[in-house]
Structures are given as structure tokens and as C-alpha cells.
Write a protein that holds these residues in place. Structure first.
Motif: not given
Length: 291
Positions: A120-124, A137-138, A168-171
Motif C-alpha cells: 500500500h505504501i508503494a502504491v501511495i 483522497r486516500i 495518521d502520519s500521512l494525513r
């Protein structure tokens, strides 16, 4: 093949849904397509692609642990013939293999983290520039286990807890860029993955040593039996898909959504009760199921 959705006015926007071949992902893709979005539905095989291709649903080959698949998805969005913006990314793909911490092979720990977190991190990382342009939006699909880990669910719950923290961090990192990050926390949902997880646990239990059988055999059997019984009255994938589609498209989303009565009940308990009390509640639940 999925039934053709009753489509509303076309939105001329793209939404990516990973893990869209069955279950929650397929139901979410179908609901978003019915709302008029063009859904890029992540699947892993040609047969899965044929099953989901309908209306506004365009299957794309997407194993989120394969960098080439993610790069191809990014090119598909960049080269969209109609230059439609990417409105949202729904990170739904996942695998679940449950066994006690001592018993589950490290290879299966790593496999779950590779799919449920790092994929998921790779896709983001690849798609965030598109979402920044669209102020999109994610939506990360977590689990009740992300906050309340049941016995034998250590690896799966660990991946979801890590996804929650990363969300949380990404947001907080991208809020000023206009990108929203939402977490959905399902409890039990009637899906193929949930239905098969119990039999996988029992097969792993068959390979345990005599000592491990003595230590964990009853715990595994009662946990599997409890979860199997609960799934008979759990939320349907269709209901889950509608809720996720709403969280994906609503104008002012919350940062978190629980999905199902069990998640709505257990998560607040896990947040507010002392750990030892929560342990006793869960242990009592297991004892009552084993009688």
C-alpha cells in the motif's frame, strides 16, 4: 461477471481500488461505478479481470507487491485518453494468515507485511502526485484488529496497526497539500478471505509440535470456531462496499470510520479500558465459546 451497475451521471473522474476481484474490493468498485466514477479495479489474473469488467469498471493487473504493476498503473492514469483526474485511491488489497506468534513462520509474517503494509505504501508513493493535483483522497482499509488484536491474529493485526499509524502520519503530512486520508476499520465481513482464514489456521495448527499443540491447540480451535460462527451474522461485502464508497466520496469525511457493530463496540473498549481488563474480557469470550 459482476452485474452492470445502474449508473448515475458520469463523474469523469478515476478511482483506483486495489484487491477488487472479490469481497469488499469488488463491492466497493461496483458501488463507485454505479455513482458514475470510472473505477480502475486492481486484479491479479485474466479470469479475475473478466469477472469484474463491466460498466465503469476497468480491470487493471495489480499485484501491489510487484513494482512493475504499480508503475504501469501510474502510466495508465497519466495517459488517460480523457485526461480524467484521479479522485481517490482505495487501498483494499490484503491477505490474512492467523496463528500464534510463536507458531507462525517468519516467511508468513513477512508476506503479510509485504502485502498489507508495504504494498500500500508503494502504491501511495506512486499515485500521490496525481492526488495532489486533484486534491483527492486516500482511503486505507484497516481492521478492528488495528486497535484490538485478538489471540492468533498477531501478524494480521500487526500489519493493520502499522497501516493505521502510517495513515495518521500521512494525513498530517499531506493535509496542507489538499489531500485527505481516511481509515476504514471493518469488523467481521462475509468475504472469501474471512471464510478461508479459519481453515488456514487449522492447517497450520496441524503442523505444530506436540508442545505447541498442548500450549495453543485449544486456543486456535476456539478462536476459529468463534470467528466462523460470527461470520454467519457479519456485515455483507455489499454493505461494506457501500460504506467504503460513501467514505471515499463524501464531501467532509471523518478521519476514521468503523464498519459493523462489532468494530463499533470493540474499538472504543480497546481505547478506553485498561489492558488487563480488556484481556479478561477477551479471555472470558473464548471460554464461553468453548463450552
Amino acid at each position: 461477471m459482476l452485474p452492470a451497475p445502474a449508473q448515475k451521471k458520469q463523474k469523469n473522474e478515476l478511482i483506483v481500488v486495489s484487491g477488487a476481484s472479490t469481497g469488499i474490493g469488488a463491492a466497493t468498485a461496483l458501488e463507485l461505478a454505479s455513482m458514475g466514477y470510472h473505477v480502475l479495479a486492481g486484479v491479479r489474473t485474466d479470469s479475475e479481470a473478466d469477472a469484474v469488467r463491466t460498466g465503469n469498471i476497468e480491470p487493471v493487473t495489480l499485484d501491489i507487491t510487484v513494482p512493475e504493476h504499480i508503475e504501469a498503473l501510474a502510466r495508465r492514469i497519466a495517459d488517460d485518453r480523457e485526461q480524467r483526474p484521479l479522485r481517490a485511491l482505495v487501498n483494499n488489497a490484503g491477505i490474512e494468515v492467523n496463528a500464534p506468534v510463536e507458531v507462525l513462520p517468519l516467511s508468513l509474517w513477512r508476506e503479510q507485511f509485504e502485502t498489507n503494509l508495504f504494498g500500500h505504501i508503494a502504491v501511495i508513493q506512486q499515485l500521490l502526485p496525481f492526488l495532489r493535483r486533484s486534491r483527492g483522497r486516500i482511503v486505507n482499509i484497516s481492521s478492528v484488529g488495528g486497535e484490538a488484536a485478538l489471540p492468533i491474529f498477531g501478524a494480521y493485526a500487526g500489519t493493520k496497526s502499522a497501516l493505521e499509524a502510517a495513515s495518521d502520519s500521512l494525513r498530517r503530512e499531506v493535509a496542507r497539500q489538499g489531500v485527505q486520508v481516511v481509515v476504514v476499520q471493518p469488523g467481521g465481513v462475509k468475504t472469501d478471505m474471512a471464510a478461508h482464514s479459519g481453515s488456514i489456521s487449522l492447517r497450520l495448527a496441524d503442523g505444530m509440535s506436540t508442545e505447541q499443540q498442548h500450549l495453543y491447540g485449544d486456543l486456535i480451535e476456539t478462536t476459529v470456531a468463534r470467528n466462523t460462527a460470527f461470520l454467519e451474522r457479519a456485515v455483507t461485502a455489499e454493505k461494506a462496499g457501500k460504506a467504503i464508497a460513501k467514505a471515499t466520496t463524501t464531501t467532509r469525511p471523518r478521519t476514521r470510520y468503523t464498519l459493523g457493530k462489532d468494530a463499533a463496540f470493540v474499538i472504543p473498549l480497546a481505547r478506553h479500558l485498561p489492558d488487563r481488563l480488556m484481556d479478561r474480557i477477551l479471555a472470558a469470550s473464548h471460554r464461553s465459546r468453548s463450552r
